[in-house]
Design a protein around this motif. Structure first.
Motif, PDB file in Angstrom:
ATOM      1  N   TRP A  43       0.814  -1.212   0.000  1.00 49.78           N
ATOM      2  CA  TRP A  43       0.000   0.000   0.000  1.00 49.78           C
ATOM      3  C   TRP A  43       0.846   1.259   0.000  1.00 49.78           C
ATOM      4  O   TRP A  43       0.348   2.352   0.218  1.00 49.78           O
ATOM      5  N   HIS A 128      -7.107  -0.302   3.089  1.00 47.93           N
ATOM      6  CA  HIS A 128      -5.791   0.312   2.914  1.00 47.93           C
ATOM      7  C   HIS A 128      -5.646   1.203   1.694  1.00 47.93           C
ATOM      8  O   HIS A 128      -4.628   1.898   1.576  1.00 47.93           O
ATOM      9  N   ILE A 129      -6.585   1.191   0.789  1.00 53.68           N
ATOM     10  CA  ILE A 129      -6.382   1.923  -0.457  1.00 53.68           C
ATOM     11  C   ILE A 129      -6.222   3.416  -0.228  1.00 53.68           C
ATOM     12  O   ILE A 129      -5.494   4.108  -0.960  1.00 53.68           O
ATOM     13  N   ASP A 130      -6.856   3.967   0.814  1.00 52.29           N
ATOM     14  CA  ASP A 130      -6.728   5.398   1.087  1.00 52.29           C
ATOM     15  C   ASP A 130      -5.322   5.781   1.534  1.00 52.29           C
ATOM     16  O   ASP A 130      -4.955   6.966   1.505  1.00 52.29           O
ATOM     17  N   ASP A 131      -4.520   4.800   1.949  1.00 48.20           N
ATOM     18  CA  ASP A 131      -3.167   5.081   2.436  1.00 48.20           C
ATOM     19  C   ASP A 131      -2.144   5.147   1.312  1.00 48.20           C
ATOM     20  O   ASP A 131      -0.976   5.467   1.548  1.00 48.20           O
ATOM     21  N   ASP A 137      -7.402  10.959  -5.504  1.00 51.42           N
ATOM     22  CA  ASP A 137      -8.560  10.544  -4.696  1.00 51.42           C
ATOM     23  C   ASP A 137      -9.645   9.904  -5.543  1.00 51.42           C
ATOM     24  O   ASP A 137     -10.354   8.996  -5.081  1.00 51.42           O
ATOM     25  N   LYS A 140      -8.695   6.302  -6.047  1.00 47.05           N
ATOM     26  CA  LYS A 140      -8.879   5.565  -4.789  1.00 47.05           C
ATOM     27  C   LYS A 140     -10.354   5.244  -4.566  1.00 47.05           C
ATOM     28  O   LYS A 140     -10.712   4.128  -4.178  1.00 47.05           O
ATOM     29  N   ALA A 141     -11.205   6.234  -4.819  1.00 47.94           N
ATOM     30  CA  ALA A 141     -12.642   6.026  -4.619  1.00 47.94           C
ATOM     31  C   ALA A 141     -13.176   4.951  -5.573  1.00 47.94           C
ATOM     32  O   ALA A 141     -13.994   4.107  -5.191  1.00 47.94           O
ATOM     33  N   LYS A 144     -11.874   1.473  -4.440  1.00 51.53           N
ATOM     34  CA  LYS A 144     -12.576   1.041  -3.228  1.00 51.53           C
ATOM     35  C   LYS A 144     -13.985   0.571  -3.578  1.00 51.53           C
ATOM     36  O   LYS A 144     -14.462  -0.454  -3.058  1.00 51.53           O
ATOM     37  N   GLU A 201     -21.361   5.928  -5.925  1.00 55.88           N
ATOM     38  CA  GLU A 201     -19.997   6.453  -6.100  1.00 55.88           C
ATOM     39  C   GLU A 201     -19.870   7.160  -7.458  1.00 55.88           C
ATOM     40  O   GLU A 201     -19.987   6.526  -8.507  1.00 55.88           O
TER      41      GLU A 201
END
Length: 632
Positions: A43, A128-131, A137, A140-141, A144, A201
């Motif tokens: 990550w 963990h993807i936000d890390d 972003d 990441k969204a 996720k 989303e």
């Protein structure tokens, strides 16, 4: 162009994300540390993080592409349904139908493990993807949301089979994997929540167009399709209908270049590699023509003149074939084509399927080596085996049986290789050629070019759906056709089902007719064809269900539908073919076309509708209660 990067990542399986799964219950999924990257590293790199997300998709690929049918994970879901059965040499993998299932069955544990592998890999990415540094972003969204879709997919099947399982939304150490089972309703609620998050989303697209690098990834359309199915399972047809209607706005449509013109081949062409990314496809397992990344169904649905020399492991059940209507929309009845059928024993009916020329030994000129076969041995063998040869036509037997298949819904001959129909295959030493399914088999390597199978001593229906033609694939396991898990025609039928259950039967007819029109079949409520006239909600319900079978058989939808409808026990274990009225359980199984049974599917009662919790899982987690009837 297909997402080759995704495929290479899947095939290698050397994905960084897998290293993080050592914190999962050891029997729940494979925790052997065979990967080069540690959890701490994954990550910290956008490249590795993207690969980790691809690793979640890899578990779906593993579910549908195990090459050998000795592993139950490779068995198509529809093999558990009444659509088809498995060759008796591989029967043990179909563990729900042998009458010997226990909680200790290793195949059962393999399925539990597989679906939880999807869940745990998805959880790890979601956590963990936000890390991940140096990743925007929006990406990441999107990643996720994709993992939430995949987690929902895993829990969907866990709940379908076990009706309540532990819900883990984070990765945990083995000693902490001790949650009790959530109720069936609680698991469905979690699936709905995950799919709702995906639908809401903004960085998830409605769909991907052909050639997009992300084609095959989760989309809003796929999330709506699965959430609608969950609503159907819990009986909320209004919410299900709303989701299926919303899919229309995502831009999907039926593949129908001919616009339903008579005699069209659109239904057949739909399942060819050239159209695997057409606008009808909503969610599919991506396959390419490379070892370890192909679709094994081109081989396992095939025959010995497929792809050089393939296998016919999965065989359509006669009761499924008899669901296909006559060309005028009436129900099929063998008596119309083979008088006396219903009064005859199954072995006696064999006579109707025999090739011409058995009485005279004149099978047609097919080579100089044929002289030893110009006798009555085939005729004598059939008579000795119980065929009623008084009904045999030495010249015209083939034409009589062909009429029973020619006068049908066009989808029958586009999905199934029926007796005396042609198949364009490929065989080592022969190359591309056209073979014919005849009985009894004589020769395939030269004239008369009979289709050879793994089961030449028997005469079974063979699949045409998913099966390669000519030299589309000459190396086993590398057929490039994607494995379809959801397409727009299914959504139209689900939409019709919801409308009918809500009392809007006339509206439901419209959506069924869209599917029938594409196939070139007569439409419902056509006054020129009395058999098509719908007589109320109950009649329409059965018509819609039959349409599911005809349109989707062999595509992994029907086992879930039979469980949902409460019809699985009757369909899978009772012989409902040929107008048979015997209601005795355990009379259905792998059958030759005329009804002779090779082996029976065996039910041990209603407990079969819900799978037992694997014994090893209960040993490691004592809080797991067993499903009713499976404690002894």
């Amino acid at each position: 162009m297909k997402n080759i990067f995704k495929k290479l990542t899947i095939a290698a399986v050397a994905l960084a994300s897998a290293a993080t799964y050592t914190g999962c219950q050891s029997d729940l999924l494979d925790t052997t540390p065979t990967y080069m990257y540690s959890s701490a590293n994954v990550w910290k790199s956008p490249i590795l993080a993207r690969s980790a997300v691809k690793g979640v998709y890899n578990s779906l690929y593993a579910r549908f592409t195990q090459n050998y049918t000795g592993s139950s994970l490779g068995i198509p879901m529809d093999c558990w349904s009444s659509v088809m059965d498995i060759d008796r040499n591989w029967r043990g993998g179909l563990f729900t139908c042998t009458g010997s299932l226990t909680p200790s069955d290793g195949n059962l544990a393999g399925h539990f493990k597989l679906y939880y592998t999807v869940v745990y890999r998805a959880n790890d990415a979601i956590m963990h993807i936000d890390d991940v540094p140096d990743m925007d972003d929006d990406e990441k969204a999107r990643l996720k949301a994709e993992c939430k879709f995949l987690r929902a997919w895993g829990y969907f099947y866990l709940n379908l089979y076990w009706r309540g399982v532990p819900v883990y939304l984070e990765t945990v150490a083995p000693e902490e994997a001790t949650l009790p089972r959530s109720t069936e309703a609680e698991v469905w609620n979690q699936v709905i929540q995950d799919l709702t998050d995906v639908i809401n989303e903004p960085n998830i697209p409605d769909r991907y167009n052909k050639g997009n690098a992300n084609y095959g990834n989760a989309t809003r359309g796929a999330a709506l399709a699965y959430r609608g199915q969950v609503y159907q399972h819990i009986g909320d047809n209004a919410k299900a209908l709303a989701d299926f209607e919303a899919i229309e706005r995502c831009g999907y449509s039926l593949y129908s270049p001919s616009n339903g013109a008579p005699g069209n081949r659109d239904f057949f062409d739909l399942l060819r590699p050239a159209n695997e990314q057409c606008d009808e496809m909503i969610f599919s397992i991506q396959c390419v023509e490379t070892s370890g990344m192909g679709n094994p169904r081109g081989i396992n649905y095939g025959n010995r003149v497929t792809g050089g020399s393939a296998w016919n492991n999965y065989l359509p059940n006669p009761s499924y074939v008899e669901i296909f209507e006559c060309a005028d929309g009436s129900k099929f009845d063998w008596e119309k084509y083979c008088p006396g059928w219903h009064q005859m024993d199954p072995e006696a009916r064999k006579v109707f399927f025999l090739r011409d020329g058995l009485a005279t030994g004149n099978y047609g000129v097919w080579g100089t080596t044929a002289t030893t076969c110009y006798d009555h041995k085939y005729y004598d063998n059939m008579e000795a085996s119980g065929a009623d040869m008084s009904k045999y036509l030495d010249n015209g037997n083939e034409e009589r049986i062909k009429r029973a298949y020619d006068d049908r819904d066009p989808r029958l001959k586009m999905a199934i290789i029926t007796p005396y129909s042609e198949y364009n295959g490929n065989q080592a030493g022969v190359g591309n050629h056209t073979w014919v399914l005849r009985w009894p088999y004589i020769l395939d390597a030269g004239a008369p070019y009979d289709i050879r199978t793994d089961t030449n001593a028997y005469f079974y229906y063979l699949w045409r759906k998913y099966v390669t033609e000519y030299d589309e694939c000459t190396t086993r396991w590398v057929y490039e056709m994607d494995i379809i898990l959801c397409r727009y025609a299914e959504i139209l039928l689900r939409r019709a089902e919801c409308l009918n259950e809500l009392g809007r039967t006339n509206e439901a007819v419209e959506y069924v007719n869209m599917v029938r029109k594409r196939a070139g079949h007569v439409l419902l409520n056509d006054p020129a064809y009395p058999a098509t006239m719908v007589n109320g909600q109950d009649d329409m319900r059965e018509r819609i269900r039959n349409e599911y079978y005809v349109e989707l058989g062999g595509e992994d939808s029907m086992y879930a539908n039979e469980l949902r409808w409460g019809t699985w026990q009757d369909r899978k274990f009772r012989d409902n073919s040929s107008g048979k009225t015997d209601a005795a359980m355990n009379t259905n199984g792998l059958m030759q076309m005329w009804g002779t049974v090779t082996y029976y599917n065996i039910s041990v009662g209603d407990k079969m509708n819900v799978w037992p919790i694997p014994a090893k899982e209960r040993e490691m987690n004592p809080s797991l209660t067993q499903n009713p009837g499976w404690n002894d």
